[in-house]
Design a protein around this motif. Structure first.
Motif, PDB file in Angstrom:
ATOM      1  N   UNK A  44       0.833  -1.205   0.000  1.00 36.60           N
ATOM      2  CA  UNK A  44       0.000   0.000   0.000  1.00 36.60           C
ATOM      3  C   UNK A  44       0.864   1.251   0.000  1.00 36.60           C
ATOM      4  N   UNK A  45       1.897   1.276   0.817  1.00 34.20           N
ATOM      5  CA  UNK A  45       2.793   2.437   0.842  1.00 34.20           C
ATOM      6  C   UNK A  45       3.458   2.634  -0.516  1.00 34.20           C
ATOM      7  N   UNK A  46       3.907   1.551  -1.142  1.00 35.46           N
ATOM      8  CA  UNK A  46       4.567   1.659  -2.449  1.00 35.46           C
ATOM      9  C   UNK A  46       3.591   2.159  -3.513  1.00 35.46           C
ATOM     10  N   UNK A  47       2.361   1.623  -3.532  1.00 35.38           N
ATOM     11  CA  UNK A  47       1.356   2.077  -4.502  1.00 35.38           C
ATOM     12  C   UNK A  47       1.001   3.544  -4.284  1.00 35.38           C
ATOM     13  N   UNK A  48       0.725   3.936  -3.050  1.00 29.97           N
ATOM     14  CA  UNK A  48       0.313   5.308  -2.777  1.00 29.97           C
ATOM     15  C   UNK A  48       1.428   6.304  -3.096  1.00 29.97           C
ATOM     16  N   UNK A  49       2.654   5.964  -2.743  1.00 31.76           N
ATOM     17  CA  UNK A  49       3.766   6.863  -3.032  1.00 31.76           C
ATOM     18  C   UNK A  49       3.970   7.018  -4.540  1.00 31.76           C
ATOM     19  N   UNK A  50       3.865   5.933  -5.282  1.00 28.43           N
ATOM     20  CA  UNK A  50       3.998   6.015  -6.742  1.00 28.43           C
ATOM     21  C   UNK A  50       2.886   6.875  -7.328  1.00 28.43           C
ATOM     22  N   UNK A  51       1.673   6.717  -6.846  1.00 22.89           N
ATOM     23  CA  UNK A  51       0.545   7.513  -7.322  1.00 22.89           C
ATOM     24  C   UNK A  51       0.742   8.991  -6.985  1.00 22.89           C
ATOM     25  N   UNK A  52       1.168   9.282  -5.772  1.00 21.19           N
ATOM     26  CA  UNK A  52       1.463  10.650  -5.354  1.00 21.19           C
ATOM     27  C   UNK A  52       2.511  11.287  -6.265  1.00 21.19           C
ATOM     28  N   UNK A  53       3.600  10.578  -6.516  1.00 20.74           N
ATOM     29  CA  UNK A  53       4.660  11.112  -7.362  1.00 20.74           C
ATOM     30  C   UNK A  53       4.173  11.355  -8.785  1.00 20.74           C
ATOM     31  N   UNK A  54       3.392  10.447  -9.338  1.00 20.30           N
ATOM     32  CA  UNK A  54       2.880  10.643 -10.698  1.00 20.30           C
ATOM     33  C   UNK A  54       1.897  11.804 -10.756  1.00 20.30           C
ATOM     34  N   UNK A  55       1.047  11.943  -9.753  1.00 19.79           N
ATOM     35  CA  UNK A  55       0.121  13.078  -9.743  1.00 19.79           C
ATOM     36  C   UNK A  55       0.893  14.394  -9.726  1.00 19.79           C
ATOM     37  N   UNK A  56       1.971  14.454  -8.955  1.00 18.74           N
ATOM     38  CA  UNK A  56       2.817  15.639  -8.943  1.00 18.74           C
ATOM     39  C   UNK A  56       3.452  15.862 -10.322  1.00 18.74           C
ATOM     40  N   UNK A  57       4.035  14.804 -10.897  1.00 21.54           N
ATOM     41  CA  UNK A  57       4.718  14.949 -12.182  1.00 21.54           C
ATOM     42  C   UNK A  57       3.767  15.398 -13.289  1.00 21.54           C
ATOM     43  N   UNK A  58       2.515  14.955 -13.240  1.00 20.32           N
ATOM     44  CA  UNK A  58       1.535  15.336 -14.262  1.00 20.32           C
ATOM     45  C   UNK A  58       1.052  16.777 -14.121  1.00 20.32           C
ATOM     46  N   UNK A  59       1.101  17.333 -12.918  1.00 22.21           N
ATOM     47  CA  UNK A  59       0.463  18.635 -12.704  1.00 22.21           C
ATOM     48  C   UNK A  59       1.421  19.770 -12.317  1.00 22.21           C
ATOM     49  N   UNK A  60       2.484  19.478 -11.592  1.00 26.58           N
ATOM     50  CA  UNK A  60       3.286  20.565 -11.038  1.00 26.58           C
ATOM     51  C   UNK A  60       4.777  20.483 -11.344  1.00 26.58           C
ATOM     52  N   UNK A  61       5.236  19.405 -11.925  1.00 26.62           N
ATOM     53  CA  UNK A  61       6.672  19.303 -12.216  1.00 26.62           C
ATOM     54  C   UNK A  61       7.058  20.344 -13.263  1.00 26.62           C
ATOM     55  N   UNK A  62       8.260  20.890 -13.162  1.00 26.85           N
ATOM     56  CA  UNK A  62       8.679  21.954 -14.077  1.00 26.85           C
ATOM     57  C   UNK A  62       9.111  21.434 -15.455  1.00 26.85           C
TER      58      UNK A  62
ATOM     59  N   UNK B 204       3.760  22.276 -35.576  1.00 28.67           N
ATOM     60  CA  UNK B 204       3.996  22.153 -34.140  1.00 28.67           C
ATOM     61  C   UNK B 204       2.788  22.731 -33.427  1.00 28.67           C
ATOM     62  N   UNK B 205       2.225  21.949 -32.536  1.00 26.67           N
ATOM     63  CA  UNK B 205       1.061  22.386 -31.780  1.00 26.67           C
ATOM     64  C   UNK B 205       1.457  23.274 -30.622  1.00 26.67           C
ATOM     65  N   UNK B 206       0.473  23.581 -29.804  1.00 25.63           N
ATOM     66  CA  UNK B 206       0.696  24.424 -28.649  1.00 25.63           C
ATOM     67  C   UNK B 206       1.268  23.643 -27.472  1.00 25.63           C
ATOM     68  N   UNK B 207       1.535  24.387 -26.408  1.00 27.85           N
ATOM     69  CA  UNK B 207       2.017  23.779 -25.173  1.00 27.85           C
ATOM     70  C   UNK B 207       0.842  23.096 -24.487  1.00 27.85           C
ATOM     71  N   UNK B 208       1.078  21.917 -23.953  1.00 27.03           N
ATOM     72  CA  UNK B 208       0.034  21.086 -23.353  1.00 27.03           C
ATOM     73  C   UNK B 208      -0.097  21.426 -21.870  1.00 27.03           C
ATOM     74  N   UNK B 209      -1.314  21.639 -21.427  1.00 28.25           N
ATOM     75  CA  UNK B 209      -1.601  21.917 -20.019  1.00 28.25           C
ATOM     76  C   UNK B 209      -2.071  20.643 -19.329  1.00 28.25           C
ATOM     77  N   UNK B 210      -1.941  20.604 -18.019  1.00 29.23           N
ATOM     78  CA  UNK B 210      -2.519  19.501 -17.245  1.00 29.23           C
ATOM     79  C   UNK B 210      -4.038  19.545 -17.419  1.00 29.23           C
ATOM     80  N   UNK B 211      -4.659  18.384 -17.401  1.00 29.84           N
ATOM     81  CA  UNK B 211      -6.115  18.322 -17.548  1.00 29.84           C
ATOM     82  C   UNK B 211      -6.788  18.518 -16.193  1.00 29.84           C
ATOM     83  N   UNK B 212      -8.060  18.795 -16.242  1.00 26.80           N
ATOM     84  CA  UNK B 212      -8.848  18.929 -15.000  1.00 26.80           C
ATOM     85  C   UNK B 212      -8.799  17.620 -14.208  1.00 26.80           C
TER      86      UNK B 212
END
Length: 153
Positions: free
Chosen positions: A105-123, A135-143
């Motif tokens: 559970x800890x491994x699954x939750x931590x992986x999910x947390x890290x991916x959620x961060x990478x999809x929305x807030x990583x630089x 060339x298209x536009x810059x892609x934003x995180x989805x809702x």
């Protein structure tokens, strides 16, 4: 394999080698290793590549900070995050997250947390290269990505 928990690179990564390196380093001390490998999609034949840009140094430091946040939230024995930059073709890996813990559970939750961060807030900035040669536009995180990340607040 590197001993750093974070790598940002233009070269493709070897998922199996990354998992094996983390597993070998832990010498049987964990009961669970969870991996997530994110691939570039062709979006129904619309894309020929995804271009990923970042600020070297800043991106590694920020992802490293979030890895430490994951370590503070869950009892992790190992973490590895690999993220590509440059042009990535459909079917190629963009990101790999590997988490290791005594319990799944800890491994699954931590992986999910890290991916959620990478999809929305990583630089990182993503731009589409289209099959019609433009060339298209810059892609934003989805809702949906933002909503998923909101559960960790």
């Amino acid at each position: 394999m590197t001993t750093s928990p974070v790598s940002i690179q233009s070269a493709p990564f070897d998922t199996a080698a990354e998992i094996a390196a983390l597993s070998d380093a832990l010498h049987g001390r964990v009961g669970a290793i969870v991996t997530f490998s994110g691939l570039c999609r062709d979006e129904g034949g619309r894309l020929t590549a995804l271009e990923l840009e970042h600020y070297p140094g800043m991106a590694e430091a920020e992802i490293g900070r979030v890895v430490e946040e994951a370590r503070a939230r869950w009892p992790l024995d190992g973490v590895r995050v690999v993220h590509r930059h440059g042009l990535v073709a459909p079917g190629d890996g963009i990101v790999l997250v590997v988490t290791a813990s005594s319990h799944r559970i800890a491994a699954f939750e931590a992986a999910s947390f890290l991916m959620d961060y990478l999809k929305t807030r990583a630089p990182f900035w993503k731009r589409e290269h289209l099959a019609d040669g433009t060339t298209g536009g810059w892609v934003e995180a989805t809702r949906a990505d933002d909503d998923a990340a909101g559960r960790w607040a």
